[in-house]
Scaffold this active site. Structure first.
Site, short mmCIF file in Angstrom:
data_model
loop_
_atom_site.label_atom_id
_atom_site.label_comp_id
_atom_site.label_asym_id
_atom_site.label_seq_id
_atom_site.Cartn_x
_atom_site.Cartn_y
_atom_site.Cartn_z
CG HIS A 166 32.65 14.71 -3.50
ND1 HIS A 166 32.10 14.63 -2.58
CD2 HIS A 166 31.61 15.98 -3.71
CE1 HIS A 166 31.27 15.45 -1.97
NE2 HIS A 166 30.97 16.54 -3.37
CG ASP A 180 32.95 11.06 -3.30
OD1 ASP A 180 33.93 11.16 -2.86
OD2 ASP A 180 33.07 10.68 -4.69
CG HIS A 215 31.41 20.56 -3.04
ND1 HIS A 215 30.55 21.12 -4.08
CD2 HIS A 215 31.45 19.12 -2.43
CE1 HIS A 215 29.05 19.47 -3.93
NE2 HIS A 215 29.62 18.85 -3.39
CG ASP A 237 27.50 17.11 -5.66
OD1 ASP A 237 29.09 16.94 -6.00
OD2 ASP A 237 27.23 17.82 -4.25
CG HIS A 283 -15.24 7.22 -16.19
ND1 HIS A 283 -13.70 6.04 -15.63
CD2 HIS A 283 -15.35 6.59 -17.11
CE1 HIS A 283 -13.27 6.37 -17.72
NE2 HIS A 283 -14.79 6.39 -18.13
#
Lengths: 455, 182
Positions: free
Chosen positions: A217, A214, A222, A364, A112
């Site tokens: 990991h 982490d 990786h 990941d 509007h």
């Protein structure tokens, strides 16, 4: 008033974990009712990252983003301050801005024609004559502002809760660590142009907890990325004696002290040279300890949903989109003083490692998606997850603030993130939120404190 | 940040059916190599100075003059030379690229191929559209659609990819990663 939590009585969220024994209940990653509570108790209350100053340098510059699931516009004002308000017209609720970024003098609703200035004030509407005396007081119908907005060394944060403590108090002694990223050189930092966004079918907390602590990991998840970027070599072994987790009220940084690991993983020799050149200066500026923390194999998160890799230069937010989905927004953070050539080299390096097509990032998402979606099974959902690694390795470190655990392979930052999560989920108001780490540096600039021995 | 006038060359519509057919066959062969995960064969089709570029495109208003398609200093999914592309492919050959084992199923579809000759008789500009479908595990599924603009250069009689700009038609990448080439 804080944002009213419209739902009924809440359970005791501390029961979803035992951080002394080291487990977390999977339902916090899967339950729709818990997710709704997160939006009220965490995202409508905490200080949330909005933008870097450098994204909106000039008056009228804006970006749009989300605070929880609330869409907001962040705008540079004529007096150089920043305002943030809901991206939702006060007439029928339509969005008033559809761009990710830009420069504008006003935000006009397509429905509007209600028009708002860069401060969010209602200035006019299409066919305004049809509103008669007494129909509307325009001053009352501006876009809803955030309750508080502030910045720390270039990072702009806001909260919807006017009773929230100051940003300085919220970040607390974590500022001492943040300085290693944000203030390691005169001039501070800036974001490179652009934003890359992607969707991961995972609970938002899996991204945050991965970056908060982490390290474990990395060498497994990786391995392929590391070998690709590093001439076939795997991750170097971690020095468990001289690497740490540091947690400050739910914020966390895990790090080695070797000073080069993350910069090395970026795979750009010129960037390595750059930091070797400025490192003596960095040590003078921040002290020896932080000059070694910066650039080491490390990762960090600011509660509730900001993460970054100092040395790799990726900076990101994990935005909640229901229990089973997050939207990842990624940026590249560089030092302002760097030559363009170094900034470009870093940007290429980040996109080769931690963009959606990056050699590290791509492994990941699939992990987190499956960590999340398995919990659709009602039997699976009732099983606990183990978070007990390094549970007895808490130490007092003479140099570093926060709750410190020895050994980079550790779940401690994650345990303390979930403790903060439960604290926020249980609290009626900020007075009920326990200060798990008593601040030693509140009210003081943290850059010039080289170590807690000198604090 | 440095703005480089990157890929604004224009050419003239090619008239040689032989040339157009040769280009088409090169494009199809490339995509077959990608479907079959023959990444080394794919990069062998590139020049040593190849630039492989896929910018991240923000949603901006029409009046906004930010040059998102040509500014190489902005964030990009790919902004790679041959060595950088090679590193991404190295990852797949390590045996520990977990998110590609079990293998992803790919199908690359190329259409709207248009060939233009340039002032340099050894170089042609090539426009094309792509639809890349990938599916993995049980029901992971992505459909990525967009346009490409290429520069192909004839070296020792063979057309090789020297430059490619890829424009994906998504603002938020509706996928957990971009382990895919175009």
């Amino acid at each position: 008033m804080p944002i009213e939590n419209m739902s009924g009585p809440r359970p005791d969220y501390s029961r979803y974990m035992d951080i002394e024994k080291g487990w977390v209940d999977r339902r916090i990653f899967a339950d729709q009712a818990i997710y709704e509570q997160e939006l009220y108790q965490i995202f409508a209350r905490c200080w949330l990252f909005l933008a870097h100053d450098s994204q909106i340098p000039k008056p009228g510059d804006f970006i749009t983003t989300h605070m929880g699931e609330d869409s907001v516009i962040v705008v540079r004002q004529k007096d150089n301050t920043v305002k943030a308000f809901l991206n939702s017209c006060t007439h029928r609720g339509n969005k008033v801005c559809f761009a990710d970024a830009g420069n504008s003098r006003r935000f006009v609703c397509n429905y509007h024609g209600w028009s708002f200035d860069t401060a969010g004030e209602l200035t006019g509407m299409h066919e305004e004559y049809c509103y008669e005396e007494g129909d509307i007081n325009k001053a009352d119908w501006g876009l809803k502002q955030v309750a508080q907005i502030d910045s720390y060394k270039g990072l702009i944060f806001a909260t919807f809760d006017e009773t929230a403590p100051s940003l300085e108090t919220f970040l607390g002694d974590f500022r001492w660590y943040l300085d290693a990223l944000l203030d390691n050189e005169e001039g501070g930092t800036e974001f490179v142009g652009g934003t890359i966004k992607s969707v991961i079918g995972a609970n938002w907390k899996f991204g945050v907890e991965n970056f908060i602590g982490d390290a474990l990991h990395a060498g497994w998840t990786h391995d392929s990325g590391c070998r690709a970027m590093n001439n076939g070599e795997p991750f170097p072994p971690v020095d468990m004696q001289n690497s740490f987790h540091a947690s400050v009220n739910g914020h966390g940084w895990e790090f080695g002290m070797e000073g080069v690991g993350d910069i090395f993983l970026l795979g750009r020799p010129k960037v390595m040279e750059y930091y070797e050149r400025i490192r003596p200066q960095m040590a003078k500026r921040l002290g020896e300890v932080r000059s070694k923390i910066f650039g080491s194999v490390a990762s960090a998160s600011i509660f509730p949903n900001v993460s970054f890799l100092p040395g790799i230069h990726t900076f990101r937010t994990w935005n909640p989109k229901g229990p089973y989905e997050l939207e990842l927004k990624t940026f590249v953070i560089v030092n302002k003083e760097m030559a363009e050539e170094i900034k470009d080299d870093i940007t290429k390096g980040v996109m080769c490692t931690f963009g959606p097509g990056g050699a590290f990032e791509m492994d990941d998402g699939e992990n987190w998606e499956n960590c999340t979606t398995v919990n659709r099974g009602v039997v699976t959902r009732q099983e606990k997850l183990h978070y007990g690694c390094g549970i007895s390795r808490k130490i007092d470190h003479p140099d570093m603030p926060g709750t410190i655990y020895r050994g980079q392979y550790n779940d401690s930052n994650q345990r303390l993130f979930y403790q903060r999560w439960a604290d926020m989920m249980n609290a009626q108001g900020w007075d009920d939120v326990p200060e798990r780490h008593k601040s030693q540096l509140n009210g003081r600039a943290t850059r010039d404190i080289p170590s807690m021995k000198k604090a | 940040m440095s703005i480089v006038a990157y890929f604004k060359e224009e050419g003239t519509a090619a008239t040689s059916v032989e040339l157009i057919s040769e280009v088409e066959q090169r494009l199809y062969r490339e995509m077959r190599f990608l479907d079959d995960e023959e990444y080394r064969k794919w990069t062998d089709m590139m020049t040593a100075d190849v630039h492989y570029f896929m910018p991240g495109i923000e949603t901006r208003y029409r009046k906004d003059k930010t040059d998102q398609m040509n500014d190489l200093s902005r964030m990009a999914y790919y902004n790679d030379n041959l060595e950088e592309l090679g590193k991404r492919i190295d990852r797949l050959e390590t045996g520990t690229a977990w998110s590609e084992d079990p293998a992803t199923r790919y199908c690359h579809i190329i259409s709207n191929i248009e060939v233009e000759t340039t002032a340099n008789p050894d170089e042609v500009l090539v426009y094309s559209n792509f639809l890349v479908y990938r599916n993995r595990l049980e029901r992971d599924e992505d459909t990525l659609i967009g346009n490409r603009k290429d520069l192909w250069r004839r070296e020792d009689g063979v057309l090789k990819l020297a430059r490619r700009r890829i424009l994906l038609k998504q603002n938020v990448l509706i996928s957990k990663n971009m382990n895919v080439y175009f």
